[in-house]
Motif scaffolding. Structure first.
Motif, PDB file in Angstrom:
ATOM      1  N   LEU A   1      -1.794  -0.087   9.155  1.00 26.97           N
ATOM      2  CA  LEU A   1      -0.595  -0.916   9.094  1.00 26.97           C
ATOM      3  C   LEU A   1       0.563  -0.198   9.762  1.00 26.97           C
ATOM      4  O   LEU A   1       1.369  -0.799  10.455  1.00 26.97           O
ATOM      5  CB  LEU A   1      -0.256  -1.232   7.639  1.00 26.97           C
ATOM      6  CG  LEU A   1      -1.238  -2.160   6.945  1.00 26.97           C
ATOM      7  CD1 LEU A   1      -0.921  -2.256   5.476  1.00 26.97           C
ATOM      8  CD2 LEU A   1      -1.205  -3.532   7.564  1.00 26.97           C
ATOM      9  N   ARG A   2       0.620   1.126   9.582  1.00 27.14           N
ATOM     10  CA  ARG A   2       1.699   1.883  10.186  1.00 27.14           C
ATOM     11  C   ARG A   2       1.614   1.806  11.705  1.00 27.14           C
ATOM     12  O   ARG A   2       2.599   1.537  12.396  1.00 27.14           O
ATOM     13  CB  ARG A   2       1.619   3.332   9.715  1.00 27.14           C
ATOM     14  CG  ARG A   2       2.920   4.038   9.830  1.00 27.14           C
ATOM     15  CD  ARG A   2       2.751   5.483   9.472  1.00 27.14           C
ATOM     16  NE  ARG A   2       2.414   5.686   8.078  1.00 27.14           N
ATOM     17  CZ  ARG A   2       1.636   6.671   7.657  1.00 27.14           C
ATOM     18  NH1 ARG A   2       1.093   7.501   8.514  1.00 27.14           N
ATOM     19  NH2 ARG A   2       1.384   6.816   6.386  1.00 27.14           N
TER      20      ARG A   2
ATOM     21  N   VAL B   1       0.812  -1.224   0.000  1.00 28.67           N
ATOM     22  CA  VAL B   1       0.000   0.000   0.000  1.00 28.67           C
ATOM     23  C   VAL B   1       0.840   1.266   0.000  1.00 28.67           C
ATOM     24  O   VAL B   1       0.394   2.296  -0.488  1.00 28.67           O
ATOM     25  CB  VAL B   1      -1.010   0.051   1.177  1.00 28.67           C
ATOM     26  CG1 VAL B   1      -2.049  -1.002   1.031  1.00 28.67           C
ATOM     27  CG2 VAL B   1      -0.308  -0.064   2.506  1.00 28.67           C
ATOM     28  N   SER B   2       2.065   1.211   0.537  1.00 30.97           N
ATOM     29  CA  SER B   2       2.816   2.460   0.653  1.00 30.97           C
ATOM     30  C   SER B   2       4.014   2.517  -0.286  1.00 30.97           C
ATOM     31  O   SER B   2       4.523   3.583  -0.573  1.00 30.97           O
ATOM     32  CB  SER B   2       3.305   2.644   2.086  1.00 30.97           C
ATOM     33  OG  SER B   2       4.363   1.755   2.345  1.00 30.97           O
TER      34      SER B   2
ATOM     35  N   GLU C   1       5.802  10.874   6.105  1.00 29.19           N
ATOM     36  CA  GLU C   1       4.431  10.875   5.590  1.00 29.19           C
ATOM     37  C   GLU C   1       3.469  11.352   6.654  1.00 29.19           C
ATOM     38  O   GLU C   1       2.559  12.119   6.400  1.00 29.19           O
ATOM     39  CB  GLU C   1       4.029   9.454   5.209  1.00 29.19           C
ATOM     40  CG  GLU C   1       4.504   9.010   3.859  1.00 29.19           C
ATOM     41  CD  GLU C   1       4.300   7.532   3.732  1.00 29.19           C
ATOM     42  OE1 GLU C   1       3.130   7.149   3.673  1.00 29.19           O
ATOM     43  OE2 GLU C   1       5.268   6.777   3.735  1.00 29.19           O
ATOM     44  N   LYS C   2       3.745  10.892   7.889  1.00 28.35           N
ATOM     45  CA  LYS C   2       2.847  11.221   8.969  1.00 28.35           C
ATOM     46  C   LYS C   2       2.823  12.727   9.203  1.00 28.35           C
ATOM     47  O   LYS C   2       1.760  13.330   9.311  1.00 28.35           O
ATOM     48  CB  LYS C   2       3.306  10.508  10.229  1.00 28.35           C
ATOM     49  CG  LYS C   2       2.299  10.538  11.341  1.00 28.35           C
ATOM     50  CD  LYS C   2       2.901   9.872  12.560  1.00 28.35           C
ATOM     51  CE  LYS C   2       2.426  10.559  13.805  1.00 28.35           C
ATOM     52  NZ  LYS C   2       3.305  10.318  14.917  1.00 28.35           N
TER      53      LYS C   2
ATOM     54  N   GLN D   1      -3.204   1.957   4.951  1.00 25.94           N
ATOM     55  CA  GLN D   1      -1.832   2.339   5.240  1.00 25.94           C
ATOM     56  C   GLN D   1      -1.682   2.840   6.676  1.00 25.94           C
ATOM     57  O   GLN D   1      -0.739   2.496   7.383  1.00 25.94           O
ATOM     58  CB  GLN D   1      -1.423   3.443   4.266  1.00 25.94           C
ATOM     59  CG  GLN D   1       0.059   3.696   4.267  1.00 25.94           C
ATOM     60  CD  GLN D   1       0.444   4.671   3.181  1.00 25.94           C
ATOM     61  OE1 GLN D   1      -0.337   4.932   2.281  1.00 25.94           O
ATOM     62  NE2 GLN D   1       1.628   5.188   3.269  1.00 25.94           N
TER      63      GLN D   1
ATOM     64  N   LYS E   1      -6.342  -3.235   6.697  1.00 29.62           N
ATOM     65  CA  LYS E   1      -5.153  -3.085   5.859  1.00 29.62           C
ATOM     66  C   LYS E   1      -5.046  -1.741   5.149  1.00 29.62           C
ATOM     67  O   LYS E   1      -4.569  -1.660   4.040  1.00 29.62           O
ATOM     68  CB  LYS E   1      -5.102  -4.209   4.815  1.00 29.62           C
ATOM     69  CG  LYS E   1      -4.995  -5.570   5.464  1.00 29.62           C
ATOM     70  CD  LYS E   1      -4.646  -6.628   4.471  1.00 29.62           C
ATOM     71  CE  LYS E   1      -4.553  -7.987   5.095  1.00 29.62           C
ATOM     72  NZ  LYS E   1      -5.680  -8.848   4.802  1.00 29.62           N
TER      73      LYS E   1
ATOM     74  N   MET F   1       8.172   6.669   6.703  1.00 29.30           N
ATOM     75  CA  MET F   1       6.906   6.468   7.379  1.00 29.30           C
ATOM     76  C   MET F   1       6.588   7.662   8.270  1.00 29.30           C
ATOM     77  O   MET F   1       5.474   8.157   8.308  1.00 29.30           O
ATOM     78  CB  MET F   1       7.091   5.223   8.241  1.00 29.30           C
ATOM     79  CG  MET F   1       5.899   4.524   8.654  1.00 29.30           C
ATOM     80  SD  MET F   1       6.506   2.889   9.124  1.00 29.30           S
ATOM     81  CE  MET F   1       5.660   2.706  10.622  1.00 29.30           C
TER      82      MET F   1
END
Lengths: 138, 122, 488
Positions: C153-154, B100-101, B112-113, C150, C148, B109
């Motif tokens: 999942l993170r 997905v990413s 992005e947040k 993003q 599921k 990660m």
């Protein structure tokens, strides 16, 4: 992957895996082996097929789906508690039946075997489900 | 023998910690594997190594009367089974996350947040 | 035999759920399964109350050789409270599960979590506790990442990473304990520790296990996984985790540090008190800087864990009783706040109180539902939280721990501040005229009503609950009773 050699080898090796798995299953309890190890070996048969063909094809061609293995396995585990309860023993205590087969020796059947078979099926189900959910394309 | 094994456990732990601190999720998972194997070995060693001893009372042992303790092996077997399940799940999670990413980087990660946070504030 | 029932019931229902049944069947089965679990738990509680500590030797292998299940008042209480929460969640799940959670799949892991939870509360064996906790964690991983996206999942990766490391610390601690004592039975361990003269070696496994449960119960320097992940899954899952998961860590801490990690008390109790103080303050302050309701509540979980750990750190019978009482209160009230946050989101479509307003006039019923757990958490009499905090603070003053008592009182103010923040923004502020408001049906609010009633009743009838909590504390402090009933 579509390899002819692997596909033909798989046809014969499949049974070898299963025979060894069942051997390990029945050998358990007093010797190394048992439900978990047997289950992993049996799951290898499916995984090997997944290598030779594709995970999707194998999943489609499985007559008994992994979920069903799980249900039957867990049911066997639960059922293995029942004879002990009926006999008024403590929870988890084994109940053994022994039959004298003459030349063949003494056959001892007990609830631990049922438990092991249950675990065997559960392990097959879980492993196949896990690996195939990784490999499948959905 | 025990000293060598102990040093080996230490090296495994060190390698595990090093990998845990990497940015890549896959390396992180390998780190977890090292870590759990080191722990399993530690549990296994906790009862001491007695080669050749019988596991059950009454069985013939190769080196006389000393018995080996079979329980740590049973514990490690259980721990290995649990570790297998956990690692399988972590790999599946990583795979889906990558799908997905499109990234395997823990720092990205985080970036992005903060971007999404900024968007929310705007 | 009775002690196996709380594990068998969810196991049977879990198998049932794998069968891919239609939605309506799984929902009914979910509710009936958790209700049965509650009945079994209450039965065990009554049995423990009337007949004393219950034990079950699995496979008739007597302690210390086999695995033993033990139900003392503390574990029986935890069993009942967690079953109440499970039941409320199963009622809540009917209306609040979003579409990506097919309810069959949700309930499989719901019941697996219940198996792990009940096992962890009942077992009297250290390694067995590890296994149950892993069962619980694995199912919580799946629940956390179901869907599921993003985002989830993170959060899942962060949650998984620290909890896995925690589990491995626990396993290493068990290995060292076993290497030194040659037993895994908790009662036998306690006996060995009592009779041995030198106990300094216990500090190493104690520290490893303290770290492990510190991570799992989210105390001060180890809590970062919690606020990073708890607000991500569906609100049903969030509220289940908020009420149950961290409390297993606290349960294990209290169990271990009263039963056999009793060496070197001055060092350990000071360490625990320092950690408790920081946990309370940092959790409370972090909560007051957040705006998303779920994030505020997540930080609150941490701050409230501090109170329970503080009870353990003071280590008098009164303080332990206070910690037990506070745990019961907190599990119920905390779950309830999350349930209400979900309802607010359903009514107004947002978790951010800034975007909400005017709920007080539009939906006074929801306001009442919110104010009960919120004020219970802040410690306003006559709700349950008041007595929990009162007992802990009284115990702190009696034993001369003034600093931590002052911190506890001040943290109460911080809690009140962030609760009032939600209240002012979401309820009192005038809503925008054009905002849409959905109606709330009674069956959607039912689980919150049940938990709210328990909070109120625990406040009004605090005496009987507290009596039982102090009975539990007595068994915890006087561990000879526990040892004798296990090692007959």
């Amino acid at each position: 992957m579509n390899s002819g050699i692997l596909q033909i080898a798989e046809k014969y090796l499949r049974w070898l895996f299963l025979v060894f798995a069942i051997f390990a299953l029945f050998r358990g309890h007093n010797l190394p082996g048992g439900g978990f190890i047997g289950g992993l070996m049996a799951a290898m048969a499916f995984v090997f097929r997944g290598f030779a063909y594709s995970a999707d094809e194998v999943y489609q061609s499985m007559k008994i789906k992994p979920e069903t293995y799980l249900v039957i396995g867990f049911t066997a585990v639960i059922l293995s508690f029942v004879p002990g309860m009926i006999a008024g023993k403590t929870f988890f205590e084994g109940v053994w039946l022994s039959a004298d087969l003459g030349q063949l020796g003494l056959l001892k059947l007990g609830t631990p075997l049922l438990f092991d078979i249950g675990i065997f099926l559960v392990v097959i189900g879980v492993t196949v489900l896990f690996l195939f959910s990784l490999k499948r394309s959905d | 023998m025990e000293i060598i094994m102990a040093i080996f456990v230490g090296i495994l732990y060190a390698a595990g910690v090093y990998l845990l601190l990497r940015r890549s999720i896959l390396k992180f998972i390998i780190g977890i594997l090292f870590f759990s194997n080191a722990t399993n070995l530690l549990v296994f060693l906790s009862a001491g190594l007695i080669p050749g001893g019988a596991a059950f009372v009454g069985e013939k042992s190769a080196n006389g009367t000393v018995l080996t303790d079979p329980l740590p092996q049973a514990l490690v077997l259980t721990a290995v089974v649990i570790g297998l399940g956990v690692v399988a799940f972590t790999l599946a999670l990583k795979y889906k996350y990558f799908e997905v990413s499109g990234t395997d980087d823990l720092d990205e990660m985080k970036q992005e947040k903060s971007e999404t946070n900024l968007k929310e504030e705007k | 035999m009775t002690l196996a029932i709380p594990i068998l019931i969810p196991l049977v229902f879990m198998i049932f759920m794998i069968l891919r049944l239609p939605e309506r069947v799984t929902r009914t089965a979910g509710i009936s399964g958790s209700t049965l679990m509650l009945a079994a738990a209450v039965f065990i509680l009554i049995k423990v109350k009337t007949e004393g500590i219950q034990t079950l030797y699995l496979g008739a292998w007597e302690a210390p050789y086999g695995i033993t299940f033990v139900a003392d008042p503390f574990s029986a209480l935890m069993l009942v409270v967690s079953s109440v929460i499970m039941m409320a969640i199963s009622l809540y799940a009917i209306h609040f599960l979003s579409s990506e959670y097919r309810s069959g799949k949700f309930y499989i892991f719901f019941f697996t979590l219940a198996v792990g939870l009940n096992g962890a509360f009942l077992t009297g064996d250290v390694f067995n506790l590890y296994v149950w906790i892993e069962v619980m964690l694995l199912s919580s991983f799946v629940l956390m990442t179901m869907g599921k996206t993003q985002d989830k999942l993170r959060g899942g990766i962060k949650y998984l990473a620290l909890n896995l490391i925690g589990s491995l610390f626990f396993l290493a601690g068990i290995g060292l304990l076993y290497g030194k004592t040659g037993t895994l039975n908790m009662a036998h361990l306690a006996q060995i520790v009592q009779s041995s003269e030198q106990t300094q070696w216990l500090n190493t496994p104690a520290m490893l296990i303290f770290l492990a449960f510190g991570i799992k119960s989210a105390v001060f320097p180890l809590f970062f996984w919690l606020p990073a992940s708890y607000h991500r899954p569906n609100i049903t899952v969030s509220s289940m985790f908020a009420g149950l998961l961290t409390k297993v860590g606290v349960y294990a801490l209290i169990r271990f540090f009263t039963l056999f990690f009793v060496q070197d008390p001055s060092f350990w109790h000071n360490l625990i008190l320092i950690i408790a103080g920081f946990t309370m303050v940092v959790g409370g302050m972090a909560a007051s800087t957040q705006y998303d309701t779920r994030r505020i509540l997540s930080y609150h979980i941490i701050s409230q864990i501090g109170y329970m750990v503080m009870g353990l750190g003071i280590f008098t019978p009164l303080a332990i009783a206070g910690a037990v009482y506070f745990m019961i209160h907190n599990m119920i009230a905390k779950t309830n706040t999350f349930l209400v946050a979900g309802m607010i989101q359903k009514v107004k479509g947002s978790f951010d109180p800034k975007n909400i307003g005017g709920l007080f006039t539009e939906s006074p019923f929801l306001a009442v539902l919110f104010i009960i757990p919120a004020f219970a958490l802040a410690g306003i009499p006559p709700l349950s939280g008041f007595f929990g905090k009162f007992i802990l603070i009284k115990a702190g003053i009696e034993s001369g721990q003034y600093l931590i008592t002052a911190v506890a009182v001040l943290t109460g103010l911080l809690t009140l501040y962030s609760m009032i923040k939600i209240w002012n923004e979401a309820f009192l502020k005038k809503g925008e005229a054009d905002s849409e408001t959905k109606k709330l049906t009674f069956s959607e609010a039912l689980p919150s009503v049940i938990l709210g009633l328990i909070s109120v009743l625990m406040g009004i009838f605090a005496a009987p609950v507290f009596d039982f909590a102090s009975e539990a504390a007595e068994v915890l402090m006087e561990n000879t009773k526990y040892i004798e009933s296990v090692l007959k």
